[in-house]
Write a protein that holds these residues in place. Sequence first.
Motif, PDB file in Angstrom:
ATOM      1  N   UNK A   1       0.861  -1.186   0.000  1.00 59.16           N
ATOM      2  CA  UNK A   1       0.000   0.000   0.000  1.00 59.16           C
ATOM      3  C   UNK A   1       0.895   1.232   0.000  1.00 59.16           C
ATOM      4  N   UNK A   2       0.267   2.391  -0.210  1.00 63.47           N
ATOM      5  CA  UNK A   2       0.939   3.692  -0.145  1.00 63.47           C
ATOM      6  C   UNK A   2       2.163   3.783  -1.050  1.00 63.47           C
ATOM      7  N   UNK A   3       2.053   3.342  -2.314  1.00 58.68           N
ATOM      8  CA  UNK A   3       3.210   3.487  -3.201  1.00 58.68           C
ATOM      9  C   UNK A   3       3.492   4.961  -3.483  1.00 58.68           C
ATOM     10  N   UNK A   4       4.756   5.324  -3.341  1.00 55.11           N
ATOM     11  CA  UNK A   4       5.200   6.699  -3.597  1.00 55.11           C
ATOM     12  C   UNK A   4       6.211   6.664  -4.729  1.00 55.11           C
ATOM     13  N   UNK A   5       5.951   7.412  -5.782  1.00 54.93           N
ATOM     14  CA  UNK A   5       6.882   7.437  -6.909  1.00 54.93           C
ATOM     15  C   UNK A   5       8.189   8.102  -6.488  1.00 54.93           C
ATOM     16  N   UNK A   6       9.313   7.479  -6.854  1.00 49.42           N
ATOM     17  CA  UNK A   6      10.629   7.997  -6.488  1.00 49.42           C
ATOM     18  C   UNK A   6      11.379   8.535  -7.700  1.00 49.42           C
ATOM     19  N   UNK A   7      11.473   7.728  -8.763  1.00 50.44           N
ATOM     20  CA  UNK A   7      12.282   8.157  -9.898  1.00 50.44           C
ATOM     21  C   UNK A   7      11.993   7.273 -11.106  1.00 50.44           C
ATOM     22  N   UNK A   8      12.393   7.735 -12.276  1.00 45.11           N
ATOM     23  CA  UNK A   8      12.360   6.939 -13.490  1.00 45.11           C
ATOM     24  C   UNK A   8      13.794   6.802 -13.978  1.00 45.11           C
ATOM     25  N   UNK A   9      14.132   5.607 -14.423  1.00 46.25           N
ATOM     26  CA  UNK A   9      15.488   5.352 -14.917  1.00 46.25           C
ATOM     27  C   UNK A   9      15.420   4.770 -16.323  1.00 46.25           C
ATOM     28  N   UNK A  10      16.321   5.228 -17.177  1.00 48.12           N
ATOM     29  CA  UNK A  10      16.563   4.562 -18.449  1.00 48.12           C
ATOM     30  C   UNK A  10      17.564   3.449 -18.211  1.00 48.12           C
ATOM     31  N   UNK A  11      17.251   2.266 -18.654  1.00 46.24           N
ATOM     32  CA  UNK A  11      18.181   1.131 -18.571  1.00 46.24           C
ATOM     33  C   UNK A  11      18.300   0.566 -19.980  1.00 46.24           C
ATOM     34  N   UNK A  12      19.384   0.898 -20.660  1.00 47.94           N
ATOM     35  CA  UNK A  12      19.519   0.600 -22.085  1.00 47.94           C
ATOM     36  C   UNK A  12      20.633  -0.428 -22.295  1.00 47.94           C
ATOM     37  N   UNK A  13      20.250  -1.622 -22.756  1.00 48.03           N
ATOM     38  CA  UNK A  13      21.217  -2.676 -23.089  1.00 48.03           C
ATOM     39  C   UNK A  13      22.216  -2.910 -21.962  1.00 48.03           C
ATOM     40  N   UNK A  14      21.703  -3.044 -20.747  1.00 47.44           N
ATOM     41  CA  UNK A  14      22.562  -3.270 -19.589  1.00 47.44           C
ATOM     42  C   UNK A  14      23.274  -4.610 -19.696  1.00 47.44           C
ATOM     43  N   UNK A  15      24.558  -4.614 -19.387  1.00 44.37           N
ATOM     44  CA  UNK A  15      25.323  -5.862 -19.363  1.00 44.37           C
ATOM     45  C   UNK A  15      24.893  -6.756 -18.208  1.00 44.37           C
ATOM     46  N   UNK A  16      24.179  -6.186 -17.248  1.00 43.82           N
ATOM     47  CA  UNK A  16      23.734  -6.967 -16.093  1.00 43.82           C
ATOM     48  C   UNK A  16      22.512  -7.810 -16.421  1.00 43.82           C
ATOM     49  N   UNK A  17      21.667  -7.351 -17.343  1.00 40.73           N
ATOM     50  CA  UNK A  17      20.429  -8.046 -17.642  1.00 40.73           C
ATOM     51  C   UNK A  17      20.686  -9.196 -18.602  1.00 40.73           C
ATOM     52  N   UNK A  18      19.757 -10.185 -18.615  1.00 41.01           N
ATOM     53  CA  UNK A  18      19.975 -11.410 -19.369  1.00 41.01           C
ATOM     54  C   UNK A  18      19.942 -11.219 -20.879  1.00 41.01           C
ATOM     55  N   UNK A  19      19.378 -10.130 -21.354  1.00 42.18           N
ATOM     56  CA  UNK A  19      19.363  -9.866 -22.789  1.00 42.18           C
ATOM     57  C   UNK A  19      19.450  -8.359 -23.010  1.00 42.18           C
ATOM     58  N   UNK A  20      19.748  -7.972 -24.210  1.00 42.04           N
ATOM     59  CA  UNK A  20      19.834  -6.557 -24.533  1.00 42.04           C
ATOM     60  C   UNK A  20      18.423  -6.002 -24.689  1.00 42.04           C
ATOM     61  N   UNK A  21      18.134  -4.968 -23.897  1.00 43.60           N
ATOM     62  CA  UNK A  21      16.778  -4.442 -23.843  1.00 43.60           C
ATOM     63  C   UNK A  21      16.834  -2.988 -23.393  1.00 43.60           C
ATOM     64  N   UNK A  22      15.869  -2.201 -23.813  1.00 45.19           N
ATOM     65  CA  UNK A  22      15.730  -0.827 -23.340  1.00 45.19           C
ATOM     66  C   UNK A  22      14.513  -0.765 -22.438  1.00 45.19           C
ATOM     67  N   UNK A  23      14.756  -0.568 -21.137  1.00 44.13           N
ATOM     68  CA  UNK A  23      13.683  -0.464 -20.158  1.00 44.13           C
ATOM     69  C   UNK A  23      13.519   0.984 -19.689  1.00 44.13           C
ATOM     70  N   UNK A  24      12.292   1.386 -19.458  1.00 49.90           N
ATOM     71  CA  UNK A  24      11.983   2.569 -18.670  1.00 49.90           C
ATOM     72  C   UNK A  24      11.519   2.070 -17.316  1.00 49.90           C
ATOM     73  N   UNK A  25      12.329   2.278 -16.291  1.00 51.92           N
ATOM     74  CA  UNK A  25      12.063   1.732 -14.961  1.00 51.92           C
ATOM     75  C   UNK A  25      11.360   2.780 -14.106  1.00 51.92           C
ATOM     76  N   UNK A  26      10.104   2.553 -13.784  1.00 56.56           N
ATOM     77  CA  UNK A  26       9.362   3.430 -12.888  1.00 56.56           C
ATOM     78  C   UNK A  26       9.504   2.874 -11.476  1.00 56.56           C
ATOM     79  N   UNK A  27      10.257   3.577 -10.642  1.00 57.68           N
ATOM     80  CA  UNK A  27      10.618   3.073  -9.319  1.00 57.68           C
ATOM     81  C   UNK A  27       9.797   3.736  -8.224  1.00 57.68           C
ATOM     82  N   UNK A  28       9.308   2.899  -7.289  1.00 55.71           N
ATOM     83  CA  UNK A  28       8.450   3.365  -6.209  1.00 55.71           C
ATOM     84  C   UNK A  28       9.018   2.929  -4.855  1.00 55.71           C
TER      85      UNK A  28
END
Length: 345
Positions: free
Chosen positions: A270-297
């Motif tokens: 409950x009570x989700x508060x938006x904190x930030x948005x991050x671009x995550x583009x082709x991160x070497x950490x993720x299992x595949x190459x992808x462009x994410x828009x991360x909405x963080x709460x």
Amino acid sequence: MFRNLIFDWSGTLVDDLPPVLDATNQVLGVYGVPPMDRETFRLRFRLPYREFYEEMLPGVPLEELEVHFRKAFSGSSEPVTVLPHAREKLAWCQAQGIRCFVLTSMDSDAFRGQLEDFGLAGYFEATYSGVLDKREVILEILDRHRLAPGETAFVGDMTHDVETAHHAQLTSVAVLTGYTHAGALALARPHLTVQDLDGLRRLMERPTGKARPVATVGALIENDEGQVLMVRTHKWGHRWGIPGGKIERGENAAAALVREVREETGLEIAEPVFVMVQDCIDSDEFERREHFLLLNYLARKTSGEVCLNDEAQEFRWLTPEEALKLDLNQPTRLLIEEVLEGGTP
């Protein structure tokens, strides 16, 4: 992604765990050792299997055990089946011109019988069976077939398969369809982990056209003690992060966040508060190459106990300061630092 794939057999392309467990228990019974159930066997079995039997039946010669095992395995009434997506994956590789091989510890006679019975022989350029320690053969395979390590992956379901890939400086691909639990596989540090061979096919498919960014939601979840929930997942290279996932069409971000947290952890928030948005583009950490828009709460746990689905392997409740000491994926680290710096409304 890869021009060459070397596959393990048991637990990777075929499910022969039922007769293997049956035969193993028959061998143990010869020496008065109680049988194991499926999950106990998965937790204890490992390759090279001489180490497993030395632990279970110390001092008994391996040659003697192999005689008992072959007899029990050939006489077992338990079925062996081709794993879901295996045949489709091999056909896809053939259509793409990807060279395929097998490297297995399975008894050669039994392996050849299964290979023919299942009609899979035509998919492989060469097969290697009866190999107790795959690290002793993998370099020979690369040299004999002129396989460039940078273009080759070893695909298997056990820690020994991951270790074999590392030994030869190949990409290690762990599949979760076989003998070893996800947590134990994660400790071996495979480069990639997939749920099954369909996941590997999708990972290797080249995207067509211009792919759009993928919108996702994730939450740093607090409990009543001021701790935050960290989960470790193979999707992020076995690093720690937060629960979350993709926003579905027609779903608003807040609803997606509640749904994803419930599906991945079993918790209600409950009570989700938006904190930030991050671009995550082709991160070497993720299992595949992808462009994410991360909405963080930032959100508060209201009920439930953590029950992870198959996307994560481990969880911990920690203070934010303790969490920063983990091997975090970079977006999660930035989120925690933002929260600690007071970056919430």
